[in-house]
Scaffold this motif. Structure first.
Motif, PDB file in Angstrom:
ATOM      1  N   UNK A 191      17.384  44.263  38.983  1.00  0.00           N
ATOM      2  CA  UNK A 191      17.036  45.473  39.724  1.00  0.00           C
ATOM      3  C   UNK A 191      17.792  46.632  39.092  1.00  0.00           C
ATOM      4  N   UNK A 192      17.095  47.716  38.818  1.00  0.00           N
ATOM      5  CA  UNK A 192      17.720  48.831  38.102  1.00  0.00           C
ATOM      6  C   UNK A 192      16.915  50.100  38.316  1.00  0.00           C
ATOM      7  N   UNK A 193      17.541  51.226  37.952  1.00  0.00           N
ATOM      8  CA  UNK A 193      16.783  52.458  37.863  1.00  0.00           C
ATOM      9  C   UNK A 193      15.827  52.356  36.677  1.00  0.00           C
ATOM     10  N   UNK A 194      14.674  52.979  36.797  1.00  0.00           N
ATOM     11  CA  UNK A 194      13.671  52.911  35.733  1.00  0.00           C
ATOM     12  C   UNK A 194      14.128  53.698  34.508  1.00  0.00           C
ATOM     13  N   UNK A 195      13.633  53.273  33.345  1.00  0.00           N
ATOM     14  CA  UNK A 195      13.908  53.959  32.095  1.00  0.00           C
ATOM     15  C   UNK A 195      12.659  54.615  31.540  1.00  0.00           C
ATOM     16  N   UNK A 196      12.762  55.217  30.350  1.00  0.00           N
ATOM     17  CA  UNK A 196      11.617  55.940  29.771  1.00  0.00           C
ATOM     18  C   UNK A 196      10.385  55.068  29.558  1.00  0.00           C
ATOM     19  N   UNK A 197      10.580  53.765  29.324  1.00  0.00           N
ATOM     20  CA  UNK A 197       9.433  52.885  29.049  1.00  0.00           C
ATOM     21  C   UNK A 197       8.750  52.393  30.315  1.00  0.00           C
ATOM     22  N   UNK A 198       9.332  52.672  31.461  1.00  0.00           N
ATOM     23  CA  UNK A 198       8.788  52.150  32.721  1.00  0.00           C
ATOM     24  C   UNK A 198       7.795  53.148  33.308  1.00  0.00           C
ATOM     25  N   UNK A 199       6.657  53.256  32.635  1.00  0.00           N
ATOM     26  CA  UNK A 199       5.620  54.192  33.039  1.00  0.00           C
ATOM     27  C   UNK A 199       4.328  53.454  33.346  1.00  0.00           C
ATOM     28  N   UNK A 200       3.512  54.065  34.181  1.00  0.00           N
ATOM     29  CA  UNK A 200       2.170  53.568  34.474  1.00  0.00           C
ATOM     30  C   UNK A 200       1.205  54.708  34.183  1.00  0.00           C
ATOM     31  N   UNK A 201       0.486  54.597  33.071  1.00  0.00           N
ATOM     32  CA  UNK A 201      -0.442  55.653  32.650  1.00  0.00           C
ATOM     33  C   UNK A 201       0.243  57.020  32.648  1.00  0.00           C
TER      34      UNK A 201
ATOM     35  N   UNK B 238       8.058  63.608  33.552  1.00  0.00           N
ATOM     36  CA  UNK B 238       8.018  62.443  34.430  1.00  0.00           C
ATOM     37  C   UNK B 238       9.373  61.786  34.561  1.00  0.00           C
ATOM     38  N   UNK B 239      10.115  61.692  33.431  1.00  0.00           N
ATOM     39  CA  UNK B 239      11.419  61.045  33.474  1.00  0.00           C
ATOM     40  C   UNK B 239      12.409  61.874  34.274  1.00  0.00           C
TER      41      UNK B 239
END
Length: 478
Positions: A32-42, A3-4
């Protein structure tokens, strides 16, 4: 591709840097930023994270997403971000953390307007200073009001006050096109239009004039799939002068059934009727002398007090009474007479009160069934699992949660669900998978039979026709 890795590669496409620049202009560079490893939804990783500083900035984020055909998933504190189905795609994670505050709270007002990103604990602490509270006690620690409403997450107080959705007086939300909509019982809209205005609304609600709260309450439990909550106007009430918890040990689900019926028949106006049935712990078989150092000053210890041959209690049934001190004391005495001699009255909640029986990595179930059939549902779950399963929740309204070990294979979980749902179907009940490990979530039917699915499908088609808001989070892959 993980996913990452997928998220990283997707931000390399032409226009990605321009989108990042525009998000920074709208929200401010730190937000505002690019998503990181913790920015997940399920388990589904986002591409960008945007934290708008107010409703109009949030609207700009949604307009940007619409212009570039990007999906948006709202996030509050993230306490329930792994609940439900994984979205098909998460382009922009819209963090509501800056949509916070109690924005409108006249002294003595029976309502308060609260920002969606406000932690529920902060709301209660602020209201408590004026002797008020929200009659909401969602179990997720740190949850925001918007997150509680988006999941329609209720705690013990649901017995008297209903779900958080029932406390709604008005709501402001952003639709999929970024338009700020304000709704109340009259359907008025000082910030925009009154809600869905075209002919599709009549198909949803059966009337030309769409009731505002009917639309607002569609947002409850929608996990951000129908709109992005900005604020909610909620009913508030005075903090009760007195609270007591009346506890009765219980041995079997059938006994719980009889006790709950007796409690409700006594008309004692309980604020909550909660059940805790943990997995039984083996207690010592040998009786210990009361003077033994291990139990001295502990006359109630099971190895001292339990009669020979008497089984250990399987759990507890606890009733919360609230009101004036004299009234609560009188009702507590009557309740003790109803429940019997082993009943205890206390001024503090048990440790498990307001907590789920499941933990991270478990397969979490929610069972909803008429209270007269709750015992049948618990027995069915035990029989299907082949072992006692921890169960906890609001026995007085027939809604409880249960936990299956996360180590169970997906096909085993599916067979347990099929057996339980088969029993519940004839009893007008349902069993929903609230959260589960990814292998289980990919295989099992999370929702089961859902009679309201056609109405939900019509709502999604009307409010989010281009599938930009949390696509796939709702039942039926909506």
């Amino acid at each position: 591709m993980t996913g990452m890795a997928a998220a990283a590669s997707s931000t390399d496409r032409p226009g990605a840097l321009e989108i990042t620049r525009r998000l920074a202009e709208i929200c401010g560079p730190p937000f505002a930023r690019f998503a990181g490893p913790a920015d997940e939804v399920a388990g589904r990783t986002a591409r960008w994270v945007a934290v708008p500083g107010g409703p109009h900035a949030a609207a700009e984020v949604l307009r940007l997403a619409a212009a570039h055909q990007l999906t948006v998933v709202p996030r509050g504190a993230g306490t329930k971000i792994d609940w439900g189905a994984a979205p098909a795609q998460v382009d922009i994670m819209l963090d509501t953390g800056r949509l916070a505050g109690i924005w409108h709270e006249p002294q003595g007002s029976p309502v308060a307007e609260i920002g969606a990103g406000t932690p529920l604990r902060a709301v209660q602490a602020t209201l408590d200073r004026t002797g008020q509270r929200l009659p909401i006690d969602a179990p997720s620690p740190g949850a925001t009001l918007g997150g509680v409403l988006a999941a329609d997450e209720a705690g013990p107080l649901r017995h008297r006050h209903g779900s958080p959705c029932a406390q709604l007086v008005g709501v402001r939300y952003l639709d999929a096109d970024g338009e700020l909509v304000s709704l109340d019982a009259a359907g008025t809209a000082p910030h925009g239009r009154a809600g869905p205005a075209s002919g599709g609304a009549a198909a949803l609600f059966g009337a030309a004039q769409v009731p505002g709260l009917d639309v607002a309450r569609l947002l409850c439990g929608s996990q951000g799939g129908l709109g992005v909550l900005v604020s909610a106007t909620m009913r508030v009430q005075a903090v009760p002068a007195s609270r007591v918890w009346v506890t009765r040990p219980v041995w079997t689900p059938l006994e719980v059934h009889d006790l709950v019926r007796a409690i409700l028949a006594a008309r004692l106006d309980p604020a909550a009727v909660e059940l805790d049935l943990p997995v039984p712990v083996l207690l010592p078989r040998r009786r210990v002398h009361p003077d033994h150092p291990s139990v001295v000053h502990r006359p109630g210890h099971p190895s001292v007090a339990r009669r020979a041959g008497e089984p250990a209690a399987a759990g507890s049934l606890v009733v919360l009474l609230e009101g004036g001190p004299a009234d609560v004391a009188e009702r507590a005495d009557r309740l003790v007479a109803v429940l019997g001699g082993e009943t205890v009255v206390g001024h503090a909640a048990p440790e498990w009160w307001g907590h789920y029986p499941f933990g991270p990595g478990d397969t979490a179930l929610r069972i909803e069934v008429p209270i007269n059939d709750l015992h049948a549902a618990v027995y069915a779950l035990r029989d299907a699992a082949g072992t006692p399963v921890p169960v906890r929740g609001s026995a007085g309204v027939g809604t409880v949660h249960a936990a299956l070990p996360g180590s169970l294979p997906p096909d085993r979980v599916a067979s347990i669900l099929a057996a339980v749902r088969g029993v519940l179907l004839a009893r007008q009940g349902r069993c929903v998978v609230v959260a589960a490990p990814a292998p289980v979530r990919r295989v099992v039917d999370l929702w089961g039979e859902l009679p309201t699915l056609p109405r939900l499908r019509a709502a999604k088609a009307h409010l989010d026709p281009h599938q930009r808001l949390a696509p796939g989070r709702l039942p039926g892959g909506l």
